[in-house]
Design an enzyme around this catalytic site. Structure first.
Site, PDB file in Angstrom:
ATOM      1  N   ASP A 103     -21.568  27.934  23.974  1.00 11.34           N
ATOM      2  CA  ASP A 103     -20.748  26.893  24.564  1.00 11.34           C
ATOM      3  C   ASP A 103     -19.366  27.055  23.901  1.00 11.34           C
ATOM      4  OD1 ASP A 103     -19.973  24.387  25.756  1.00 11.34           O
ATOM      5  OD2 ASP A 103     -20.231  23.489  23.772  1.00 11.34           O
TER       6      ASP A 103
ATOM      7  N   ASP B 138     -16.302  24.376  23.871  1.00 13.46           N
ATOM      8  CA  ASP B 138     -15.757  23.165  23.229  1.00 13.46           C
ATOM      9  C   ASP B 138     -16.722  22.649  22.162  1.00 13.46           C
ATOM     10  OD1 ASP B 138     -13.313  22.652  24.816  1.00 13.46           O
ATOM     11  OD2 ASP B 138     -14.689  22.363  26.484  1.00 13.46           O
TER      12      ASP B 138
HETATM   13  C1  BG6 Z   1     -17.013  20.601  28.169  1.00 11.40           C
HETATM   14  C2  BG6 Z   1     -16.599  19.494  27.233  1.00 11.40           C
HETATM   15  O1  BG6 Z   1     -17.067  21.815  27.476  1.00 11.40           O
HETATM   16  O2  BG6 Z   1     -16.097  20.714  29.246  1.00 11.40           O
HETATM   17  C3  BG6 Z   1     -16.412  18.193  27.985  1.00 11.40           C
HETATM   18  O3  BG6 Z   1     -17.621  19.332  26.262  1.00 11.40           O
HETATM   19  C4  BG6 Z   1     -15.422  18.404  29.120  1.00 11.40           C
HETATM   20  O4  BG6 Z   1     -15.967  17.212  27.091  1.00 11.40           O
HETATM   21  C5  BG6 Z   1     -15.940  19.539  30.033  1.00 11.40           C
HETATM   22  O5  BG6 Z   1     -15.287  17.232  29.879  1.00 11.40           O
HETATM   23  C6  BG6 Z   1     -15.023  19.831  31.207  1.00 11.40           C
HETATM   24  O6  BG6 Z   1     -13.829  20.358  30.714  1.00 11.40           O
HETATM   25  P1  BG6 Z   1     -12.490  20.581  31.547  1.00 11.40           P
HETATM   26  O7  BG6 Z   1     -11.634  21.331  30.554  1.00 11.40           O
HETATM   27  O8  BG6 Z   1     -12.826  21.407  32.741  1.00 11.40           O
HETATM   28  O9  BG6 Z   1     -11.972  19.250  31.890  1.00 11.40           O
HETATM   29 MG    MG Z   2     -19.494  21.636  23.651  1.00  3.10          MG
END
Ligand code: BG6
Ligand code: MG
Length: 221
Positions: A11, A13
């Site tokens: 993963d 984030d």
């Molecule tokens: C995930 C995060 O990796 O991505 C979430 O943990 C986030 O918090 C999701 O909402 C979507 O991300 P993005 O960058 O497409 O808004």
């Molecule tokens: Mg994550």
């Protein structure tokens, strides 16, 4: 049956980079404009899930209803704030131990992928200079179903041409751990074992992580 590992799926984030706080601050700011607040406990629910699911969860939390058009505008605003706050992310923001571990995997010919709900994943991986480590990058633009659905990890295994049974997922979110286990993969939780109790094993971070340690943690030869 003896189980072996052939691929690691990360993963992004909260695993490769500490962007979760940037997501949280942007959602918090959005909630404030709508007249309510969100705390870190509620934020656990937002981790790992898509932007559109996050909007629904937040509005439900605040007891607010919006049209689809309004929701899209709110998501756009949140993403604008998020992108502003991650604009200076660079090589130094890759979390401690990650690069050494990726190098160890590469040296030993393991396949590597990113499996992230984020549509910003390719951009952030580029900014951190780690795109070339990965044989596949499955991000929020490529999937239909948000975690805890296993689609993102199954797609990664498919692109790597590796049996899901031989994949290890590294995840910091409850929804992601669930997705990995539903996909039939090993799961290493990155963070609090109480929160990530469904993972096979948990680590605090990647400092001193290597292949030998990974095998020991998962109790496989
Ligand atoms: C995930 C995060 O990796 O991505 C979430 O943990 C986030 O918090 C999701 O909402 C979507 O991300 P993005 O960058 O497409 O808004
Ligand atoms: Mg994550």
């Amino acid at each position: 049956m003896t189980r072996k590992i052939s691929a690691c799926i990360f993963d992004m984030d909260g695993v490769l980079v500490h962007t979760e706080m940037h997501h949280f601050f942007a959602w918090k700011r959005l909630a404030k404009t709508l007249g309510f607040t969100i705390d870190e406990e509620f934020n656990e629910k937002l981790k790992g899930v898509s932007r559109t699911v996050c909007i629904d969860l937040i509005l439900e939390h605040g007891g607010i209803q919006k049209t689809q058009h309004e929701k899209n505008k709110l998501a756009e605003q949140k993403n604008k704030w998020f992108l502003e706050s991650v604009s200076s992310i660079n090589e130094n923001d890759v979390l401690p131990g990650v690069i050494d571990f990726l190098q160890d995997l590469r040296k030993n010919s393991y396949k590597m992928a990113v499996g992230s709900a984020s549509k910003n994943a390719p951009l952030l991986l580029e900014k951190m200079g780690i795109t070339s480590f990965f044989d596949a990058i499955i991000d929020g633009n490529k999937i239909q179903n948000a975690k805890p659905h296993p689609e993102v990890f199954l797609r990664a295994a498919q692109e790597l041409a590796i049996d899901p049974f031989e994949c290890v997922v590294f995840e910091d979110a409850q929804s992601g751990v669930e997705a990995a286990k539903t996909a039939g993969m090993f799961c290493v939780g990155v963070g609090d074992p109480v929160v990530l109790f469904k993972a096979d094993v948990c680590i605090q971070n990647f400092v001193d992580m290597n292949l030998l340690k990974l095998h020991q943690l998962l109790d496989i030869a």
